[in-house]
Motif scaffolding. Sequence first.
Motif, PDB file in Angstrom:
ATOM      1  N   TYR A 164      -4.416   4.956   6.285  1.00 47.05           N
ATOM      2  CA  TYR A 164      -3.366   5.839   5.740  1.00 47.05           C
ATOM      3  C   TYR A 164      -3.917   7.254   5.574  1.00 47.05           C
TER       4      TYR A 164
ATOM      5  N   GLY B 180      -0.275   3.424   8.512  1.00 46.09           N
ATOM      6  CA  GLY B 180       0.151   2.066   8.236  1.00 46.09           C
ATOM      7  C   GLY B 180      -0.962   1.106   8.557  1.00 46.09           C
TER       8      GLY B 180
ATOM      9  N   THR C 248       0.812  -1.228   0.000  1.00 47.87           N
ATOM     10  CA  THR C 248       0.000   0.000   0.000  1.00 47.87           C
ATOM     11  C   THR C 248       0.845   1.278   0.000  1.00 47.87           C
ATOM     12  N   GLU C 249       1.817   1.336   0.903  1.00 49.89           N
ATOM     13  CA  GLU C 249       2.594   2.565   1.040  1.00 49.89           C
ATOM     14  C   GLU C 249       3.313   2.896  -0.268  1.00 49.89           C
ATOM     15  N   ARG C 250       3.857   1.853  -0.901  1.00 51.44           N
ATOM     16  CA  ARG C 250       4.581   2.079  -2.164  1.00 51.44           C
ATOM     17  C   ARG C 250       3.616   2.594  -3.239  1.00 51.44           C
TER      18      ARG C 250
ATOM     19  N   THR D  11       2.639   6.230  -2.514  1.00 56.42           N
ATOM     20  CA  THR D  11       3.744   7.173  -2.746  1.00 56.42           C
ATOM     21  C   THR D  11       3.958   7.430  -4.234  1.00 56.42           C
TER      22      THR D  11
ATOM     23  N   VAL E 124       2.801  10.575   2.702  1.00 57.86           N
ATOM     24  CA  VAL E 124       1.976   9.431   3.103  1.00 57.86           C
ATOM     25  C   VAL E 124       2.314   9.134   4.573  1.00 57.86           C
TER      26      VAL E 124
END
Lengths: 507, 316
Positions: free
Chosen positions: B268, B264, B248-250, B253, B261
């Motif tokens: 988010y 976690g 998700t984070e990738r 971003t 961002v």
Amino acid sequence: MTALLDRFGAWLVDRLNPIVVKEIRQGMKGRLFHAWFLIVLCIGSIVTLVSSHLIDELDDVSFGRDVFLWFVFFSNFLALALAPMTAYLTISAERDDRTLELVDITRLRPSDVVRGKIFSTLTQALLYISALVPFMVFCYFLRGLDIPSILLVLAIQVLSSALFTTIAIAVATSIASRPVRLIVGALLALGFLTTCFLGLGAAFEIIREGVAAEIIRTLGETETRQVLAGILFVYTSTLALAYAVAVGNTSFESANRATPVRIVLFAQWLGFLALMTWVHLDGSHSPGTLVTFVLLFFALWFVAGFWLVSDPGRISRRTWRHLESRARETRFLLSAFLPGAERGVVFFLLPLIATPLLALGLRAWVPPDPARVSFGRFATGELFPVFLGLGAAYAAVYVLGPWLVCRLLRIHAAAKVRVAIVLGLLLGLTLPLLTLLAAEPQSLDFDLRLLVWGSNPVYALASMAEEDRIAWTLVRIALPTAGVLVVAAIAVAARRLLPRGPEEPRG
Amino acid sequence: MALVEIDNLSKRFGDFYAVRDVTFSFDRGSIYGFIGPNGAGKTTTMRILATLETASSGDLRLDGVSVLDYPDRVRERIGFLPDYYGTYANTSVRDYLDFFGRAYGLRGAELARRIDGVMEFTGLDALAEKATAALSKGMKQRLALGRVLLNDPDLLILDEPAAGLDPRARVEFRELVKVLAERGKAILISSHILTELSELVHGCAIIERGRIVRQGTVAELRAAARESRAEHETTAVRIELWRDEPATERVLTEQANVSRVVGGGRHYGLAFAGDAEGLARLLRSLVAAELPLIGFSSDEGNLEDVFMAVTRGEVQ
């Protein structure tokens, strides 16, 4: 009756240190206490039953003594190893769980916390030993024992347990890092177990030689008094130092941790001087006794010095103002007692320099008596200042060297300074030994061997009692060599092992 | 004069400032939030206020009494709940409270009355004989709260009290804190769960890299955040997933116009520069990336948005 007992129990609990109440409650609820108590009873019963059976078959007048030594060995283990290690592990666990700081912000003072830990551990040790006492008394009826010896052995056990427990608490509170605490804990346990065996030998001698009765008989003699005073001095000063360090470590960084430790050290130094002067003036001692006392004194000063030079001195403003105003009139004399690593260094150095000077003065004051020459050159005072001077210089090199390195590398954290000092001490003590073991000592040139030998203060000091020529050679060559070697080694080790920069912030 | 005053507080480790010129104050009966990313200096500030550490400069006062000059006096009037529970092995709930009560100097009938009082308040009376080690996290947190209340403190310092608690325990704990504030206690609380904090606090300070970057009442902070967002032309977007997705984070971003961002797990937050059409494109893109999306909203009104707007996510 039950209500009366309950009321008395509540009254007593209200007057006891809360730590003692908590620890005893915890201990009683834990499986470990019950397991050990059961083991103690079982071993006591088995040994007693077997010895009761054997007494009819053997006609040995010392049978009671042999059985008693079995109990001494077991109670030594409980009092001298299990109890102190329990205190060490309890404090370590509290540091890991950080419950100690929750207690610190209550109304309990750090001294209450340390005393509570000592007394609760001692209470548990006494409970274990009390289970063995009936079996020990039974030994008296098996012959070969006298009551004063039994009482002396038990008293030594209890006093030693208190000392070892306090030392264990002081060590546990000194080390912040968990892995280091585990390693030191293992070494400490090994030391305590070794003491159990040594204690067994001592108990054997006490009983066989009838030491208790001999002490009572010769109490009026100077030699007995000197020995007792020496033992009492070493015991009380070590206990007081360990206690002061433990309390200091448990205190807040805003509190004045340094001055009480320095007062204890100062009193210890005065006591040491008084004892040495008494021994010197009387002239009835042996060089071996002197070496033992001086080695003990320097061992304590190594520890103390290592604690002093890592003192961060972050005390509260009010405490600082209070101390400064009190020290204003006698600032020159008292400033060494105030917190701070630099003042710690001054405090550490002053007695070490003053001791040989005082010894020289004493020598001038009391001229050597030809009658005392037979006791060796120590008794005449000729070698005494050199002896102390060498010890002082070693202490300065091993503690000041690492401290200097820490300052140069800008290592400020107290824990890291202490690590550097311990590393310096270990290197200084073990490197010469390892070098000697690695190379064939016989094939080495005499002077080279001295060079290696001389960098180990324990060897150097001990050798002075045996052979003056070696001692004087050591003075010439060992000090600069050891100093340069240790400082250089620590400089390299500190740069690689100790990260530079600030402490990790929280939050 | 406010009950708690923190005045130009700094804490230095060598050349590094963990806390720098922190200044804020709050009074009795108020709950003050202390917000910041990890390593921002929240815990250090709280520990100095709790007398556990010293400051390099500045001052902290409780009812006019300097914490740095008179730590002993201050200790009698504060209750510190750190971000750990501090329970003992082989100790029941009652024995635990009994020990701390005695450590606070209570004895006899007064001690018994206080213990009963805090057990009733925290709902631990049914668990009096249960071992503290066997308690759930929520119950351990209640026990810790009970411990600090034994002393009847004027100031409660709560460091991340909701961390690790389940939703029910969080709500229940929050209610206890509200009651304590109603009873006149001053409460300083830090938390990462900003949505909850916004419903609880009367005022708050946001700290980043040791410095206070914004402070005031929640309403004032919201207004400031709106201004800041208008100035930077960004929108705070909140995303909720139905399960934790490691990528998700990738994915977030990599999206266009996404400047930051945070968060976690399943929640988010994004700082997004763009209009409504841009938001629609962002949503389509996230669905196309097969994120298990169950919530997507742009919100300009809560503390999380304020936090997003005034901090840069820099750690020290």
